[in-house]
Design a protein around this motif. Structure first.
Motif, PDB file in Angstrom:
ATOM      1  N   MET A  50     -27.678  16.666 -23.382  1.00 15.97           N
ATOM      2  CA  MET A  50     -28.127  17.028 -22.042  1.00 15.97           C
ATOM      3  C   MET A  50     -27.065  16.800 -20.967  1.00 15.97           C
ATOM      4  SD  MET A  50     -32.181  16.176 -21.885  1.00 15.97           S
ATOM      5  CE  MET A  50     -32.099  14.439 -22.267  1.00 15.97           C
ATOM      6  N   TYR A  51     -26.304  17.847 -20.719  1.00 16.51           N
ATOM      7  CA  TYR A  51     -25.476  17.930 -19.520  1.00 16.51           C
ATOM      8  C   TYR A  51     -26.318  18.709 -18.514  1.00 16.51           C
ATOM      9  CZ  TYR A  51     -21.970  19.832 -16.307  1.00 16.51           C
ATOM     10  OH  TYR A  51     -21.287  20.206 -15.186  1.00 16.51           O
ATOM     11  N   VAL A  52     -26.690  18.059 -17.408  1.00 18.36           N
ATOM     12  CA  VAL A  52     -27.697  18.599 -16.491  1.00 18.36           C
ATOM     13  C   VAL A  52     -27.154  18.655 -15.069  1.00 18.36           C
ATOM     14  CG1 VAL A  52     -30.084  18.371 -15.686  1.00 18.36           C
ATOM     15  CG2 VAL A  52     -29.451  17.481 -17.929  1.00 18.36           C
ATOM     16  N   LYS A  53     -27.458  19.739 -14.381  1.00 22.21           N
ATOM     17  CA  LYS A  53     -27.184  19.826 -12.948  1.00 22.21           C
ATOM     18  C   LYS A  53     -28.516  19.851 -12.216  1.00 22.21           C
ATOM     19  CE  LYS A  53     -22.681  22.138 -13.158  1.00 22.21           C
ATOM     20  NZ  LYS A  53     -21.857  23.280 -12.676  1.00 22.21           N
ATOM     21  N   ILE A  54     -28.649  18.978 -11.227  1.00 17.77           N
ATOM     22  CA  ILE A  54     -29.908  18.850 -10.490  1.00 17.77           C
ATOM     23  C   ILE A  54     -29.630  19.016  -9.003  1.00 17.77           C
ATOM     24  CG2 ILE A  54     -31.856  17.357  -9.932  1.00 17.77           C
ATOM     25  CD1 ILE A  54     -31.459  15.994 -12.631  1.00 17.77           C
ATOM     26  N   ALA A  55     -30.288  20.000  -8.403  1.00 19.18           N
ATOM     27  CA  ALA A  55     -30.164  20.245  -6.961  1.00 19.18           C
ATOM     28  C   ALA A  55     -31.481  19.898  -6.294  1.00 19.18           C
ATOM     29  CB  ALA A  55     -29.807  21.707  -6.694  1.00 19.18           C
ATOM     30  N   ASP A  56     -31.439  18.911  -5.388  1.00 18.24           N
ATOM     31  CA  ASP A  56     -32.631  18.520  -4.639  1.00 18.24           C
ATOM     32  C   ASP A  56     -32.233  18.248  -3.193  1.00 18.24           C
ATOM     33  OD1 ASP A  56     -31.381  16.034  -4.729  1.00 18.24           O
ATOM     34  OD2 ASP A  56     -32.653  15.267  -6.329  1.00 18.24           O
ATOM     35  N   ASP A  57     -33.061  17.487  -2.467  1.00 18.37           N
ATOM     36  CA  ASP A  57     -32.760  17.214  -1.053  1.00 18.37           C
ATOM     37  C   ASP A  57     -31.443  16.478  -0.861  1.00 18.37           C
ATOM     38  OD1 ASP A  57     -35.048  18.473  -0.293  1.00 18.37           O
ATOM     39  OD2 ASP A  57     -36.248  16.644  -0.100  1.00 18.37           O
ATOM     40  N   GLY A  58     -30.980  15.799  -1.880  1.00 14.71           N
ATOM     41  CA  GLY A  58     -29.730  15.052  -1.783  1.00 14.71           C
ATOM     42  C   GLY A  58     -28.508  15.865  -2.154  1.00 14.71           C
ATOM     43  N   GLY A  59     -28.694  17.167  -2.387  1.00 19.05           N
ATOM     44  CA  GLY A  59     -27.582  18.006  -2.806  1.00 19.05           C
ATOM     45  C   GLY A  59     -27.588  18.205  -4.311  1.00 19.05           C
ATOM     46  N   GLN A 133     -43.629  14.798  -3.218  1.00 20.51           N
ATOM     47  CA  GLN A 133     -42.699  15.450  -2.296  1.00 20.51           C
ATOM     48  C   GLN A 133     -41.442  15.968  -2.990  1.00 20.51           C
ATOM     49  OE1 GLN A 133     -41.986  12.410   0.647  1.00 20.51           O
ATOM     50  NE2 GLN A 133     -43.872  12.844   1.773  1.00 20.51           N
ATOM     51  N   TYR A 134     -41.276  15.629  -4.231  1.00 19.70           N
ATOM     52  CA  TYR A 134     -40.025  15.941  -4.921  1.00 19.70           C
ATOM     53  C   TYR A 134     -39.992  17.403  -5.382  1.00 19.70           C
ATOM     54  CZ  TYR A 134     -36.064  15.440  -8.086  1.00 19.70           C
ATOM     55  OH  TYR A 134     -34.855  15.578  -8.712  1.00 19.70           O
ATOM     56  N   LYS A 135     -38.872  18.034  -5.177  1.00 19.28           N
ATOM     57  CA  LYS A 135     -38.636  19.387  -5.676  1.00 19.28           C
ATOM     58  C   LYS A 135     -37.181  19.499  -6.062  1.00 19.28           C
ATOM     59  CE  LYS A 135     -39.031  24.300  -4.516  1.00 19.28           C
ATOM     60  NZ  LYS A 135     -39.437  25.304  -3.495  1.00 19.28           N
ATOM     61  N   ALA A 136     -36.910  20.104  -7.201  1.00 21.83           N
ATOM     62  CA  ALA A 136     -35.531  20.201  -7.676  1.00 21.83           C
ATOM     63  C   ALA A 136     -35.331  21.451  -8.511  1.00 21.83           C
ATOM     64  CB  ALA A 136     -35.163  18.965  -8.497  1.00 21.83           C
ATOM     65  N   ILE A 137     -34.112  21.942  -8.491  1.00 20.15           N
ATOM     66  CA  ILE A 137     -33.687  22.995  -9.407  1.00 20.15           C
ATOM     67  C   ILE A 137     -32.872  22.310 -10.498  1.00 20.15           C
ATOM     68  CG2 ILE A 137     -32.378  25.124  -9.686  1.00 20.15           C
ATOM     69  CD1 ILE A 137     -32.849  25.661  -6.700  1.00 20.15           C
ATOM     70  N   VAL A 138     -33.349  22.398 -11.723  1.00 17.26           N
ATOM     71  CA  VAL A 138     -32.735  21.713 -12.856  1.00 17.26           C
ATOM     72  C   VAL A 138     -32.129  22.753 -13.789  1.00 17.26           C
ATOM     73  CG1 VAL A 138     -33.116  20.118 -14.765  1.00 17.26           C
ATOM     74  CG2 VAL A 138     -34.477  19.900 -12.671  1.00 17.26           C
ATOM     75  N   SER A 139     -30.842  22.617 -14.066  1.00 10.95           N
ATOM     76  CA  SER A 139     -30.195  23.580 -14.955  1.00 10.95           C
ATOM     77  C   SER A 139     -29.426  22.860 -16.055  1.00 10.95           C
ATOM     78  CB  SER A 139     -29.254  24.495 -14.170  1.00 10.95           C
ATOM     79  OG  SER A 139     -28.241  23.764 -13.524  1.00 10.95           O
ATOM     80  N   PHE A 140     -29.420  23.483 -17.219  1.00 13.75           N
ATOM     81  CA  PHE A 140     -28.667  23.027 -18.381  1.00 13.75           C
ATOM     82  C   PHE A 140     -27.601  24.092 -18.653  1.00 13.75           C
ATOM     83  CE2 PHE A 140     -32.984  21.491 -18.522  1.00 13.75           C
ATOM     84  CZ  PHE A 140     -32.887  20.167 -18.917  1.00 13.75           C
TER      85      PHE A 140
END
Length: 338
Positions: A50-59, A133-140
């Motif tokens: 799992m190499y993961v990129k996560i985009a949320d309110d923190g960037g 409240q959490y929302k994220a774009i999660v990509s592998f």
């Protein structure tokens, strides 16, 4: 979709109501693009890589998570901070696990997860608010997979109490002995939760008899680390300690170093401490206990050493996933009520 998710200090365990389950170490490290990964890892299971990129309110941030973090991460240690639930690493575990349990068709996600009993009252509302409240774009990136993670309904439930639902799920009548008590011991990586229920026409939680012990399998890890150095004159990492715990030995300089005797002693001592604390809590109620259940990944390891805690001690089916399955059951029950 309904999800039961156990964000343990040692491992993340998750299940959904479509029958999928996931398990990976609770290890998070900063991640980097892996240029050669496409050559060598095309057939690897995504959970192991799992190499993961996560985009949320923190960037947007990149992580190695689970097995990959254990093998190649800048940090290969478990998350043992008591207040980890408001940390970015914990949200990375939450987002990654949810993304793995989703499908492209899932637009509504209901989740039940938990906190140790000791933290439940203090942190429940805060943790629930943060997840809602959490929302994220999660990509592998290496698997060309992207998910949008957000939650419609969130329930925070006490750990171990969730496992009770799983333990009793298929044979409740067997354990409904009036005026008796049921105890469930949930041995985790950092902590051990124990919950007590009085049977009185229905299950009644007994908070005064229940609690959290600040001991778990990590105690064995600390001792193993020192024993490894004593036996080899060298140091090892988290992957090496896990190998010893799982296999009772480790390969070192052309031979296998055996730790069977030492592990038996350590497990027996940890089990003794757990039994002593729980029996002190139960006091005279111990004589009215009908069944003691053992759950958790650590419970699976310690069950042979906990069997003498009572005349009737049962290892919960699929013990490591007991909380996750119990949380899923609670999630489904709440949806039925709604």
């Amino acid at each position: 979709m309904n999800i039961g998710l156990d964000l343990g200090y040692g491992y993340v365990k998750g299940v959904n109501d479509k029958g999928k389950k996931i398990l990976f170490p609770s290890i998070v490290s900063i991640g980097f693009d892996r240029i050669l990964s496409g050559i060598f890892n095309t057939n690897e299971n995504i959970v192991d890589n799992m190499y993961v990129k996560i985009a949320d309110d923190g960037g947007e941030k990149s992580y190695y998570i689970g097995e990959l973090a254990k093998r190649e991460g800048f940090s290969d240690s478990f998350m043992l901070d008591t207040e980890k639930y408001n940390q970015s690493e914990a949200k990375a575990l939450l987002a990654t696990a949810t993304a793995l349990l989703m499908t492209d068709e899932d637009k509504i996600i209901n989740i039940v997860t938990g906190l140790p009993l000791k933290q439940y009252q203090t942190y429940r509302k805060q943790f629930e608010k943060e997840i809602k409240q959490y929302k994220a774009i999660v990509s592998f990136p290496e698997y060309n997979l992207t998910r949008i993670v957000k939650f419609d309904k969130v329930i925070i439930f006490p750990q171990a109490a969730g496992a009770v639902y799983h333990a009793l799920m298929n044979n409740l009548d067997k354990y409904m002995i009036k005026d008796s008590y049921i105890v469930l011991i949930d041995v985790g990586f950092k902590t051990t939760d124990y919950v007590v229920f009085l049977i009185n026409n229905r299950l009644r939680f007994s908070p005064d008899l229940s609690g959290t012990l600040d001991i778990g399998i990590s105690k064995i890890f600390v001792a193993l680390d020192k024993l490894y150095t004593q036996k080899t004159g060298s140091n090892t990492d988290t992957e090496g300690l896990l190998s010893i715990l799982e296999n009772n030995n480790i390969y070192f300089r052309g031979q296998y170093i055996d730790f069977t005797k030492e592990l038996n002693i350590l497990k027996n001592e940890l089990a003794r401490l757990i039994k002593k604390s729980i029996l002190n809590s139960l006091k005279d109620k111990y004589e009215k206990v009908s069944t003691m259940f053992v759950a958790g990944g650590g419970g699976k390891d310690l069950y042979p050493y906990l069997k003498d805690a009572h005349a009737n001690v049962e290892l919960v089916k699929d013990a490591q996933f007991a909380n996750a399955y119990g949380f899923l059951k609670i999630c489904q029950m709440q949806q039925d009520i709604a």
